[in-house]
Design an enzyme around this catalytic site. Structure first.
Site, PDB file in Angstrom:
ATOM      1  N   PHE A 157      -5.835   1.269  -3.071  1.00  0.00           N
ATOM      2  CA  PHE A 157      -6.982   2.109  -3.432  1.00  0.00           C
ATOM      3  C   PHE A 157      -8.110   1.341  -4.099  1.00  0.00           C
ATOM      4  CE2 PHE A 157      -4.825   2.299  -7.617  1.00  0.00           C
ATOM      5  CZ  PHE A 157      -5.910   2.111  -8.468  1.00  0.00           C
ATOM      6  N   LYS A 181      -4.447   1.155   8.157  1.00  0.00           N
ATOM      7  CA  LYS A 181      -4.014   2.364   7.435  1.00  0.00           C
ATOM      8  C   LYS A 181      -4.561   2.222   6.027  1.00  0.00           C
ATOM      9  CE  LYS A 181      -1.295   3.607   4.643  1.00  0.00           C
ATOM     10  NZ  LYS A 181      -2.028   4.429   3.652  1.00  0.00           N
ATOM     11  N   GLU A 184      -4.611   6.384   1.204  1.00  0.00           N
ATOM     12  CA  GLU A 184      -4.893   7.823   1.369  1.00  0.00           C
ATOM     13  C   GLU A 184      -5.816   8.336   0.268  1.00  0.00           C
ATOM     14  OE1 GLU A 184      -2.164   6.308   0.604  1.00  0.00           O
ATOM     15  OE2 GLU A 184      -0.861   7.417  -0.762  1.00  0.00           O
ATOM     16  N   SER A 234       0.896  -2.616  -4.549  1.00  0.00           N
ATOM     17  CA  SER A 234       1.731  -2.908  -5.726  1.00  0.00           C
ATOM     18  C   SER A 234       2.965  -3.720  -5.317  1.00  0.00           C
ATOM     19  CB  SER A 234       2.159  -1.592  -6.367  1.00  0.00           C
ATOM     20  OG  SER A 234       2.902  -0.842  -5.433  1.00  0.00           O
ATOM     21  N   CYS A 289      -6.628  -6.618  -9.041  1.00  0.00           N
ATOM     22  CA  CYS A 289      -5.419  -7.449  -9.081  1.00  0.00           C
ATOM     23  C   CYS A 289      -5.702  -8.777  -9.760  1.00  0.00           C
ATOM     24  CB  CYS A 289      -4.888  -7.671  -7.684  1.00  0.00           C
ATOM     25  SG  CYS A 289      -5.988  -8.687  -6.705  1.00  0.00           S
ATOM     26  N   GLU A 391       2.318  -4.521 -15.124  1.00  0.00           N
ATOM     27  CA  GLU A 391       0.925  -4.348 -14.699  1.00  0.00           C
ATOM     28  C   GLU A 391       0.483  -2.932 -15.071  1.00  0.00           C
ATOM     29  OE1 GLU A 391       0.049  -3.931 -10.449  1.00  0.00           O
ATOM     30  OE2 GLU A 391      -1.725  -5.175 -10.759  1.00  0.00           O
TER      31      GLU A 391
HETATM   32  P1  NAD Z   1       0.345   1.043  -3.620  1.00  0.00           P
HETATM   33  O1  NAD Z   1       1.385  -0.005  -3.454  1.00  0.00           O
HETATM   34  O2  NAD Z   1       0.734   2.318  -4.263  1.00  0.00           O
HETATM   35  O3  NAD Z   1      -0.256   1.446  -2.186  1.00  0.00           O
HETATM   36  C1  NAD Z   1      -0.715   0.476  -1.285  1.00  0.00           C
HETATM   37  C2  NAD Z   1      -0.547   0.996   0.145  1.00  0.00           C
HETATM   38  O4  NAD Z   1       0.846   1.235   0.379  1.00  0.00           O
HETATM   39  C3  NAD Z   1      -1.273   2.318   0.393  1.00  0.00           C
HETATM   40  O5  NAD Z   1      -1.887   2.262   1.662  1.00  0.00           O
HETATM   41  C4  NAD Z   1      -0.156   3.353   0.350  1.00  0.00           C
HETATM   42  O6  NAD Z   1      -0.391   4.459   1.195  1.00  0.00           O
HETATM   43  C5  NAD Z   1       1.066   2.576   0.839  1.00  0.00           C
HETATM   44  N1  NAD Z   1       2.319   3.069   0.243  1.00  0.00           N
HETATM   45  C6  NAD Z   1       2.463   3.667  -0.965  1.00  0.00           C
HETATM   46  N2  NAD Z   1       3.773   3.967  -1.168  1.00  0.00           N
HETATM   47  C7  NAD Z   1       4.443   3.532  -0.077  1.00  0.00           C
HETATM   48  C8  NAD Z   1       5.835   3.545   0.292  1.00  0.00           C
HETATM   49  N3  NAD Z   1       6.769   4.063  -0.510  1.00  0.00           N
HETATM   50  N4  NAD Z   1       6.174   3.000   1.465  1.00  0.00           N
HETATM   51  C9  NAD Z   1       5.240   2.473   2.281  1.00  0.00           C
HETATM   52  N5  NAD Z   1       3.923   2.435   1.989  1.00  0.00           N
HETATM   53  C10 NAD Z   1       3.520   2.963   0.824  1.00  0.00           C
HETATM   54  O7  NAD Z   1      -0.882   0.337  -4.355  1.00  0.00           O
HETATM   55  P2  NAD Z   1      -2.190   1.031  -4.944  1.00  0.00           P
HETATM   56  O8  NAD Z   1      -1.805   1.799  -6.152  1.00  0.00           O
HETATM   57  O9  NAD Z   1      -2.946   1.688  -3.867  1.00  0.00           O
HETATM   58  O10 NAD Z   1      -3.037  -0.273  -5.355  1.00  0.00           O
HETATM   59  C11 NAD Z   1      -2.923  -0.933  -6.581  1.00  0.00           C
HETATM   60  C12 NAD Z   1      -2.020  -2.137  -6.493  1.00  0.00           C
HETATM   61  O11 NAD Z   1      -2.509  -3.047  -5.525  1.00  0.00           O
HETATM   62  C13 NAD Z   1      -1.952  -2.915  -7.797  1.00  0.00           C
HETATM   63  O12 NAD Z   1      -0.617  -3.253  -8.047  1.00  0.00           O
HETATM   64  C14 NAD Z   1      -2.783  -4.160  -7.513  1.00  0.00           C
HETATM   65  O13 NAD Z   1      -2.457  -5.281  -8.288  1.00  0.00           O
HETATM   66  C15 NAD Z   1      -2.486  -4.368  -6.075  1.00  0.00           C
HETATM   67  N6  NAD Z   1      -3.485  -5.223  -5.440  1.00  0.00           N
HETATM   68  C16 NAD Z   1      -3.143  -6.505  -5.160  1.00  0.00           C
HETATM   69  C17 NAD Z   1      -4.074  -7.370  -4.609  1.00  0.00           C
HETATM   70  C18 NAD Z   1      -3.700  -8.802  -4.290  1.00  0.00           C
HETATM   71  O14 NAD Z   1      -4.465  -9.464  -3.615  1.00  0.00           O
HETATM   72  N7  NAD Z   1      -2.581  -9.297  -4.738  1.00  0.00           N
HETATM   73  C19 NAD Z   1      -5.372  -6.918  -4.334  1.00  0.00           C
HETATM   74  C20 NAD Z   1      -5.691  -5.590  -4.626  1.00  0.00           C
HETATM   75  C21 NAD Z   1      -4.731  -4.753  -5.193  1.00  0.00           C
END
Ligand code: NAD
Length: 507
Positions: A157, A181, A184, A234, A289, A391
């Protein structure tokens, strides 16, 4: 039209085969404007059926797209870049409205995404292979890079436009087709940008969008025609994507969460360090991140740094980002996320950390239903506690005081993550020790957020990355292509030895 407009709230469409179509999903997730708490769209929580339609379309398009000359693929990117620039302001507004970034933050993130398109414009050079003639007698050898097929991007997000743009410009110009994808929670910017990609002349089916959560992602991870998966999100989900994707035979690059250490030496230039640390910890409301979320002042640095930082961060103006005003910090992305971050602050207090700036008290009178939290700072935090290890992903800075640079570097060894780490110092020698020994993949020296630009890979370590080839830069090209080596020998007839016309008769 990327959305279906009902009387009140629009529902996001899928992009499949160049057409905007309705999802077969029965469930939906609301997209909110975090500045006001108002629902602005609904995301369909798609499943196998949506995914299969998208993959079939992408596979069909792949057969023609991979045969399209590389220079023509690059030309689509040149047009796409021009359209992104023309629509820069509108895209940034969309990012700000669905995510809550301030306009300067939203614009900067879109600009970073455009840089990836600029990188991808160089694809004819970037995709070149290698060759060596006469590697054995009459034998020449060459490598060429081929696209993989249908590639998938699953994004978080926190950067609605930029993170997807890390992936598909490179994947597509390498000759692959792509299914995005988006999160959401923030799908709207991707829909807007997809319209521009089609306007740039990308053939139907080369770029597709599906929506959803776990069911949709699982269908992508298990589809036999999907060849590669790029993920950013994450750590627990990143690990799951890597394990499931690779078990299903996909190539996977999977970037996870972070806890980024900022070490402040007593010889640092304090005014500029305070301002860089404030921007690093509280920029984008800490939802980055690469946010500096753990400050480690060394020795006497703490007594100067922390009061100055508390005073300066305490003056930050927090407010809505959707009405032309320019606050220093916007809201958090959703009510649930705000609740989670507040609960981690409560946990820090109950663990005995000293709360020297409490953002929970903030009041934003002009937008009482928005998801606001002010800058929050904990001092005198003990290593090993939740505030140090977890985090938080909000505007919360944890300070751990140490006596030596060795102690600061040792803290990094205990950290499960390994995205970024920064040192503020005026000593080249100390910076060098830090750069060589700190346990993280992206290092900053007097730079608050050392996030690499498009030409370099995003090199997270430990639980911040799962896979071999990182996102962006040349590693992005390697990830989205496979090599083919060809060894060639042309037999020389025994009765007709080739006479080199240049050297003939000269020796
Ligand atoms: P998230 O892991 O909740 O969601 C990321 C994606 O995974 C979304 O598209 C979501 O729909 C999907 N998803 C969620 N739950 C899932 C499941 N159980 N099974 C399969 N897919 C699933 O992350 P978020 O809250 O949207 O974003 C924040 C996180 O992203 C933070 O931890 C941040 O550090 C990380 N991030 C990392 C980087 C990097 O380059 N390392 C860059 C940006 C963000």
């Amino acid at each position: 039209m990327a959305v279906t407009q009902s009387s009140t709230v629009s529902t996001c469409k899928l992009l499949i085969g160049g057409k905007w179509i309705d999802s077969k999903a029965s469930e939906h997730t609301p997209v909110t404007n975090p500045s006001t708490g108002e629902v602005i769209a609904m995301t369909p929580m798609g499943n196998k059926e949506d995914v299969d339609r998208a993959v079939q379309s992408a596979q069909k398009a792949f057969l023609a797209w991979k045969e399209t000359p590389v220079v023509e693929r690059a030309r689509v990117m040149f047009k796409f870049k021009a359209l992104l620039e023309e629509n820069y302001e509108a895209i940034a507004q969309c990012v700000s409205r669905e995510h809550g970034k301030t306009m300067p933050e939203a614009k900067a993130s879109v600009f970073r995404g455009i840089e990836v398109v600029e990188f991808a414009c160089g694809i004819p050079s970037l995709m070149m292979g290698e060759c060596l003639e006469n590697i054995a007698s009459n034998v020449d050898c060459e490598t060429m890079r081929h696209p993989l097929g249908v590639c998938v991007g699953i994004t978080p997000f926190n950067f609605p436009a930029m993170v997807p743009l890390w992936m598909y410009p490179i994947a597509i110009t390498c000759g692959n087709t792509f299914i995005l994808k988006p999160s959401e929670k923030v799908p709207l910017s991707s829909l807007m940008i997809a319209e521009l990609l089609m306007k740039a002349g990308l053939p139907e089916g080369v770029f597709n969008i599906v929506h959803g959560g776990k069911d949709c992602v699982d269908a992508l991870l298990s589809h036999p025609l999907v060849k590669a998966v790029s993920f950013v999100g994450s750590t627990p989900i990143a690990r799951y994507i890597y394990q499931t994707g690779t078990a299903n035979g996909k190539r996977v690059q999977s970037a996870g969460g972070a806890k980024n250490h900022i070490i402040i030496m007593p010889d640092a230039d304090m005014p500029s360090t305070v301002s860089a640390l404030q921007a690093s910890a509280f920029g984008c409301a800490g939802e980055r991140c690469m946010a500096g979320s753990l400050a480690i002042p060394v020795g006497a640095a703490a007594d100067e740094l922390i009061p100055r930082l508390v005073e300066s961060a305490g003056r930050m103006k927090v407010g809505p980002t959707d009405r032309g005003s320019s606050p220093d910090m916007g809201p958090l992305v959703t009510a649930d996320h705000l609740k989670r971050v507040k609960s981690l602050i409560d946990r820090g207090v109950s663990d005995g950390a000293s709360l020297v700036l409490d953002g929970r008290k903030i009041e934003v009178k002009e937008a009482p239903n928005g998801f606001y939290l002010g800058p929050t700072i904990f001092d005198q935090v003990k290593p090993g506690t939740t505030l140090v290890n977890e985090e938080i992903f909000g505007p919360v800075l944890t300070c751990v005081r140490v006596n030596t640079i060795e102690e600061a570097i040792a803290l990094g060894q205990d950290c499960p993550y390994g995205n970024g780490a920064v040192i503020f110092t005026s000593s080249g020698r100390t910076a060098r020790e830090f750069k060589r020994h700190f346990n993280a993949g992206m290092i900053g020296v007097n730079v608050g957020v050392p996030a690499p630009m498009a030409w370099f890979p995003f090199t997270g370590w430990n639980n911040s990355f799962f896979g071999d080839m990182h996102i962006q830069g040349r590693e992005g090209i390697l990830f989205y292509t496979q090599q083919k080596m060809t060894m060639t020998r042309w037999f020389e007839p025994a009765n007709r030895k080739f006479q080199d016309p240049i050297w003939k008769g000269k020796n």
